[in-house]
Design a protein around this motif. Structure first.
Motif, short mmCIF file in Angstrom:
data_model
loop_
_atom_site.label_atom_id
_atom_site.label_comp_id
_atom_site.label_asym_id
_atom_site.label_seq_id
_atom_site.Cartn_x
_atom_site.Cartn_y
_atom_site.Cartn_z
N ALA A 199 0.83 -1.22 0.00
CA ALA A 199 0.00 0.00 0.00
C ALA A 199 0.86 1.26 0.00
O ALA A 199 0.48 2.27 -0.60
CB ALA A 199 -0.93 -0.01 1.21
N ASP A 200 2.01 1.22 0.68
CA ASP A 200 2.92 2.36 0.65
C ASP A 200 3.61 2.50 -0.71
O ASP A 200 3.88 3.61 -1.16
CB ASP A 200 3.99 2.21 1.73
N ARG A 201 3.89 1.36 -1.35
CA ARG A 201 4.66 1.39 -2.60
C ARG A 201 3.79 1.48 -3.85
O ARG A 201 4.15 2.16 -4.81
CB ARG A 201 5.54 0.13 -2.69
N LEU A 202 2.66 0.78 -3.86
CA LEU A 202 1.81 0.73 -5.05
C LEU A 202 0.59 1.63 -4.95
O LEU A 202 -0.02 1.95 -5.98
CB LEU A 202 1.34 -0.71 -5.31
N GLY A 203 0.19 1.98 -3.74
CA GLY A 203 -1.00 2.79 -3.54
C GLY A 203 -2.05 2.06 -2.74
O GLY A 203 -2.19 0.84 -2.83
N ARG A 204 -2.79 2.83 -1.95
CA ARG A 204 -3.78 2.23 -1.06
C ARG A 204 -4.92 1.55 -1.82
O ARG A 204 -5.35 0.45 -1.50
CB ARG A 204 -4.39 3.29 -0.14
N LYS A 205 -5.41 2.22 -2.86
CA LYS A 205 -6.63 1.76 -3.52
C LYS A 205 -6.43 0.41 -4.21
O LYS A 205 -7.31 -0.47 -4.13
CB LYS A 205 -7.13 2.81 -4.51
N LYS A 206 -5.32 0.22 -4.91
CA LYS A 206 -5.10 -1.04 -5.62
C LYS A 206 -5.11 -2.23 -4.66
O LYS A 206 -5.73 -3.26 -4.92
CB LYS A 206 -3.77 -0.99 -6.36
N LEU B 201 -6.40 -2.35 -1.67
CA LEU B 201 -7.69 -2.46 -1.01
C LEU B 201 -8.72 -3.17 -1.88
O LEU B 201 -9.43 -4.08 -1.41
CB LEU B 201 -8.19 -1.07 -0.62
N VAL B 202 -8.81 -2.80 -3.14
CA VAL B 202 -9.79 -3.43 -4.04
C VAL B 202 -9.49 -4.92 -4.21
O VAL B 202 -10.39 -5.77 -4.13
CB VAL B 202 -9.80 -2.71 -5.40
N GLY B 203 -8.22 -5.28 -4.42
CA GLY B 203 -7.88 -6.69 -4.57
C GLY B 203 -8.19 -7.50 -3.32
O GLY B 203 -8.68 -8.64 -3.41
N SER B 204 -7.94 -6.92 -2.16
CA SER B 204 -8.20 -7.62 -0.91
C SER B 204 -9.70 -7.87 -0.71
O SER B 204 -10.11 -8.96 -0.28
CB SER B 204 -7.65 -6.81 0.27
N LEU B 205 -10.50 -6.88 -1.03
CA LEU B 205 -11.95 -7.03 -0.88
C LEU B 205 -12.50 -8.11 -1.82
O LEU B 205 -13.37 -8.90 -1.43
CB LEU B 205 -12.64 -5.69 -1.16
N LEU B 206 -11.99 -8.16 -3.04
CA LEU B 206 -12.46 -9.17 -3.99
C LEU B 206 -12.13 -10.58 -3.50
O LEU B 206 -12.97 -11.48 -3.54
CB LEU B 206 -11.84 -8.92 -5.36
N LEU B 207 -10.91 -10.79 -3.04
CA LEU B 207 -10.52 -12.11 -2.56
C LEU B 207 -11.31 -12.50 -1.32
O LEU B 207 -11.77 -13.65 -1.18
CB LEU B 207 -9.02 -12.14 -2.26
N PHE B 208 -11.50 -11.55 -0.41
CA PHE B 208 -12.28 -11.81 0.80
C PHE B 208 -13.69 -12.28 0.44
O PHE B 208 -14.19 -13.28 0.98
CB PHE B 208 -12.35 -10.53 1.64
N GLY B 209 -14.36 -11.55 -0.46
CA GLY B 209 -15.74 -11.87 -0.79
C GLY B 209 -15.90 -13.18 -1.53
O GLY B 209 -16.81 -13.96 -1.24
N LEU B 210 -15.01 -13.45 -2.47
CA LEU B 210 -15.13 -14.68 -3.27
C LEU B 210 -14.81 -15.93 -2.43
O LEU B 210 -15.57 -16.90 -2.45
CB LEU B 210 -14.19 -14.60 -4.47
N ALA B 211 -13.70 -15.91 -1.69
CA ALA B 211 -13.33 -17.07 -0.88
C ALA B 211 -14.29 -17.28 0.28
O ALA B 211 -14.68 -18.41 0.59
CB ALA B 211 -11.89 -16.92 -0.38
N GLY B 212 -14.68 -16.17 0.93
CA GLY B 212 -15.60 -16.29 2.06
C GLY B 212 -16.97 -16.79 1.64
O GLY B 212 -17.57 -17.64 2.32
N GLY B 213 -17.47 -16.29 0.52
CA GLY B 213 -18.76 -16.78 0.03
C GLY B 213 -18.72 -18.24 -0.38
O GLY B 213 -19.70 -18.98 -0.21
N ALA B 214 -17.57 -18.69 -0.90
CA ALA B 214 -17.45 -20.09 -1.33
C ALA B 214 -17.50 -21.06 -0.16
O ALA B 214 -17.83 -22.25 -0.35
CB ALA B 214 -16.14 -20.28 -2.11
N LEU C 290 -14.41 3.05 -7.59
CA LEU C 290 -15.02 4.16 -8.32
C LEU C 290 -15.00 5.48 -7.55
O LEU C 290 -14.86 6.56 -8.16
CB LEU C 290 -16.47 3.81 -8.68
N PHE C 291 -15.12 5.43 -6.23
CA PHE C 291 -15.44 6.66 -5.48
C PHE C 291 -14.42 7.10 -4.44
O PHE C 291 -14.49 8.23 -3.97
CB PHE C 291 -16.81 6.52 -4.82
N LEU C 292 -13.50 6.23 -4.02
CA LEU C 292 -12.55 6.62 -2.97
C LEU C 292 -11.57 7.65 -3.52
O LEU C 292 -10.92 7.43 -4.55
CB LEU C 292 -11.80 5.41 -2.45
#
Length: 384
Positions: free
Chosen positions: A67-74, A76-89, A179-181
């Motif tokens: 997050a310090d080197r690549l940016g917070r948003k990138k 954060l979005v990837g983490s949320l996607l993995l959390f939702g897909l694996a957790g829902g499975a 989209l909005f952060l």
């Protein structure tokens, strides 16, 4: 002037905070059902939590550096996607190995979330506004802690796997963040070696090390006694059903929300450090009372004391830590704290499982109270 809680960026941070706690809070009332339906021995039920929290021990610092080197948003979005897909499975699995594997994947996604929510608040706000925003965020976290166990208890009546459906809510949040952060990002021209030296120098101060220790100890208390074994003691001593357990736990979260929502005002009067010390006194009282209750309804008192402790403790810790570093390495400092937080979550069920196996259920809460006493001593002696 528009109230701070109406800031759109802060509202998105609230969503990240809710997601970060969803993977455990929504599952708590289902743990006794899982013991029954999956034939998991009670002293081993903590592995359902550990499989989720263990990857975060590694992913919190990795996510912070990225997050310090690549940016917070990138990140954060990837983490949320993995959390939702694996957790829902997890809803669809029918074997323990598959459940543990998916929980581990979900934990990889969850690791950076608890780091980035506090990091973003530190990036977006300064001074009194930062303490106020941390308090609001703590209140939202508490409301989630109240809501998710209640929802999880209701869903657990349909089956042990139904609470996992809550995790899918992370997917639309990922889209909203993308989209909005609108957040400041650290500059990217600093060499990696210089970045690491700067970050490590921030982390090596007595203040930072003391705060890290307090975080680790606090989460051993929470996940060892409260998250893992409070549902068990309510079920064994009083025959509490999942919905009753969820509602009782929700009282704690409501008390947390009340205390955290006033953090800006309280910190202005007493300071974050005094609030942090007071929180450990409340932890001690709550933990000593919990195994000594004569009736289920009396559980409200220690539960609310623990909730007040939470409302003072975590936002104060995060506010103090966010001031340790600046924009360029704040995520790394918060990431080390997140690693220790996850380490506490991970080892706590195992440590308290050993206490339970050797000395009985009430000893779990006594051991946690002794740990809180040690943390209070550290907060008095090492922090000024």
């Amino acid at each position: 002037m528009r109230p701070l809680y109406r800031d759109r960026n802060l509202q998105l941070v609230f969503g990240v905070t809710l997601t970060a706690i969803m993977g455990v809070a929504g599952l708590m009332p289902a743990l006794p059902v899982m013991i029954r339906d999956l034939s998991i021995p009670a002293p081993s039920i903590g592995w359902v939590i550990t499989a989720f929290t263990l990857p975060g021990v590694l992913m919190a610092p990795v996510g912070g550096v990225l997050a310090d080197r690549l940016g917070r948003k990138k990140v954060l979005v990837g983490s949320l996607l993995l959390f939702g897909l694996a957790g829902g499975a997890c809803f669809f699995v029918r074997s323990l190995p598959a459940l543990y594997a998916l929980r581990a994947l979900q934990g990889i996604g969850a690791g950076p979330l608890g780091v980035l929510n506090a990091t973003l608040i530190g990036d977006l706000f300064d001074g009194r506004e930062r303490a106020t925003a941390m308090g609001y965020n703590g209140g939202v976290q508490a409301m989630g802690t109240a809501l998710f166990p209640a929802l999880g208890g209701l869903l657990a009546h349909l089956g042990w796997n139904w609470p996992f459906l809550l995790n899918v809510l992370a997917l639309p949040l990922a889209l909203a963040v993308a989209l909005f952060l609108e957040n400041p990002e650290p500059r990217r021209g600093q060499p990696f070696g210089a970045y690491m030296r700067s970050a490590l120098s921030r982390m090596g101060t007595r203040r930072a090390l003391s705060l890290f220790t307090l975080t680790l100890g606090t989460f051993i208390i929470l996940f060892g006694a409260f998250v893992t074994y409070l549902p068990v003691i309510l079920h064994e001593q009083f025959g509490a059903m999942p919905v009753e357990t969820g509602c009782i736990i929700s009282l704690s979260a409501l008390a947390t929300a009340l205390a955290a929502s006033q953090l800006g005002r309280l910190s202005g009067r007493f300071g974050e450090l005094q609030l942090l010390r007071a929180s450990f006194l409340l932890y001690i009282a709550a933990l000593l009372l919990m195994p000594r209750l004569p009736a289920l309804w009396l559980a409200a008192l220690p539960i609310m004391l623990l909730g007040l402790a939470q409302g003072l403790n975590l936002p104060s810790l995060m506010t103090l830590l966010s001031g340790v570093a600046g924009l360029e390495n704040r995520a790394a400092v918060m990431a080390v704290n997140g690693m220790l937080l996850r380490l506490g979550q991970t080892v706590a069920p195992l440590l308290m499982g050993l206490v339970f196996a050797g000395f009985g259920l009430s000893a779990v809460f006594t051991a946690a109270a002794l740990l809180a006493l040690g943390l209070l001593a550290l907060a008095w002696l090492a922090l000024r």
